[in-house]
Write a protein that holds these residues in place. Structure first.
Motif, mmCIF file in Angstrom:
data_model
loop_
_atom_site.group_PDB
_atom_site.id
_atom_site.type_symbol
_atom_site.label_atom_id
_atom_site.label_comp_id
_atom_site.label_asym_id
_atom_site.label_seq_id
_atom_site.Cartn_x
_atom_site.Cartn_y
_atom_site.Cartn_z
ATOM 1 N N TYR A 362 0.863 -1.179 0.000
ATOM 2 C CA TYR A 362 0.000 0.000 0.000
ATOM 3 C C TYR A 362 0.904 1.236 0.000
ATOM 4 N N VAL A 364 0.866 5.130 0.411
ATOM 5 C CA VAL A 364 -0.031 6.161 0.940
ATOM 6 C C VAL A 364 0.598 7.533 0.714
ATOM 7 N N VAL A 376 -6.993 2.723 5.991
ATOM 8 C CA VAL A 376 -5.992 1.937 5.255
ATOM 9 C C VAL A 376 -5.400 0.859 6.158
ATOM 10 N N GLN A 379 -7.829 -1.906 6.604
ATOM 11 C CA GLN A 379 -7.898 -2.702 5.366
ATOM 12 C C GLN A 379 -6.699 -3.665 5.305
ATOM 13 N N VAL A 392 2.749 -1.323 4.350
ATOM 14 C CA VAL A 392 2.184 0.030 4.251
ATOM 15 C C VAL A 392 3.333 1.023 4.321
ATOM 16 N N PHE A 417 -2.935 5.110 -2.496
ATOM 17 C CA PHE A 417 -3.993 5.856 -1.808
ATOM 18 C C PHE A 417 -3.679 7.351 -1.891
#
Length: 420
Positions: A362, A364, A376, A379, A392, A417
């Motif tokens: 992910y 961000v 997030v 998730q 992340v 994101f």
């Protein structure tokens, strides 16, 4: 300002990057799972031993490679020291077998008999570093203590080869011999008993200098007639790859020099292993196999993987070592996988860990508000519960380069994101 500190590791001490560490963890997991299924119990021994234990003439040439540890604090008097013993009391272990023998002697009352031990740990040797050889490296041993019969050898060979097969190795060899067969061959040829270890040291060079080289070197030290008689045995054995064929030839040739029970035991190991094996390998009789350790008393074996071109582990029976600590002999037999060499082969072959969790990244955006960041994180938590590995991280300005790096690290899916 002082001098700049070195960023290089100590020579022979290896740094392990994430890609290799993943493979090491995977292989360690297979090893532990398989050995446990054979009834082996994990233990741990200290990295240091008393220097007198390490220098007890049981470790062969490894005793010349000990990293010695200085006495500490008030016990260290370097200026007054006259001998090494005045400043050294401990040493780093050079293998796991000697520490295991001390461990068993110290804890026998709290251990089952026979005891099936599994040890994975670092050892240290002040060796010359080369491909697959380091000064600090991981050893992986299984040992059976308290079992005098060849059931120990059979179990050790089956457990080790099953493990290698599950890691992904095929068509390798387990070479097997017997120290007492080596001694019988030397006695038959006419060598004196006190000379046999020197004869074996020269024989151990067979894979490097060949039969002609071994013959030449033996004749520099020993009677030519004895050498010719000895070498003729190996010529007669060169096409006999099975234990049954090799032992039949030796029984016919050596006569009373070889106890029939020794040959019978070795043949039983071959029969049982070949009938019960899971992995694809060949058990081969190798009359030139010596194994350098002075502590071996009976069966000896070695792993030969064609891709490496050398030994990738070995072991054997050492029925007298525990007695040095306990005061009475305990039958013992062990097998060590060449962990570092196996990892090297897997790395060089581009090995991929099978059935591993899907890796998701992910990315961000930097100004992403905290309430959305929590969404997030939740998730990611849900994805992890479903068995995925989720990373992340903040999205870099050069996102293209960042995504390329993540793909190289095995991330199959990249989700971005943005604060919109």
């Amino acid at each position: 300002m002082g001098s700049t500190l070195s960023k290089k590791p100590v020579n022979g001490m290896k740094e392990i990057l994430p890609r290799e560490m993943e493979i090491r963890d995977y292989v360690t997991g297979i090893i532990k799972e398989t050995y446990r299924s054979f009834g082996f119990t994990p233990i741990e021994t200290p990295c240091m031993e008393n220097i007198n234990n390490l220098q007890s003439n049981q470790g062969g040439d490894n005793e010349k490679l000990i990293f010695k540890v200085l006495k500490r604090g008030e016990k260290l008097h370097i200026k007054e020291a006259e001998t090494e013993a005045d400043v050294v009391d401990f040493g780093m272990r050079y293998d796991l077998t000697l520490p295991l023998s001390r461990f068993y002697a110290n804890n026998a009352n709290d251990l089952p008999s026979p005891f099936k031990a599994l040890q994975i740990g670092n050892v240290w040797r002040a060796d010359r570093p080369q491909r697959g050889r380091y000064r600090q490296f991981t050893q992986c041993d299984i040992d059976i203590l308290g079992e005098p019969s060849n059931l120990a050898e059979i179990e050790l060979i089956l457990a080790t080869t099953t493990t290698l097969g599950r890691i992904g190795f095929k068509n390798f060899e387990i070479r097997i011999n017997e120290r007492r067969i080596l001694k019988a061959m030397a006695a038959y040829a006419g060598f004196k008993e006190e000379d046999t270890e020197e004869v074996f040291i020269i024989l151990d060079k067979m894979d490097k200098i060949g039969l002609d080289g071994v013959t030449e070197e033996l004749k520099e030290h020993f009677d030519a007639a004895s050498v010719d008689k000895y070498v003729a045995l190996f010529s007669g054995l060169h096409d006999k790859r099975s234990v049954a064929e090799g032992c039949a030839f030796l029984m016919d040739t050596l006569g009373d020099f070889l106890d029939p029970e020794i040959a019978k035991s070795l043949e039983e190991i071959e029969t049982a292993v070949n009938a019960s094996k899971e992995a694809e390998f060949e058990l081969v009789f190798d009359p030139t196999l010596v194994r350098g350790m002075g502590y071996y008393t009976g069966t000896i074996f070695e792993i030969a993987i064609p891709e490496f071109g050398g030994s990738c582990g070995g072991g054997g029976r050492y029925d007298h070592m525990v007695g040095k600590f306990a005061g009475h002999d305990v039958p013992a037999c062990g097998f060590s996988i060449g962990f570092e060499r196996i990892i090297l082969l897997l790395m060089e072959s581009g090995f991929q860990i099978p059935n591993r969790a899907k890796k998701v990244a992910y990315l961000v955006e930097k100004n992403y508000p905290v309430e959305k960041l929590v969404e997030v994180m939740n998730q990611a938590k849900a994805e992890r519960k479903n068995g995925k590995e989720v990373l992340v991280v903040r999205r870099n300005k050069n996102a293209k380069f960042q995504k390329e790096n993540l793909s190289e690290q095995g991330y199959e899916e990249i989700v971005e994101f943005f604060n919109r």
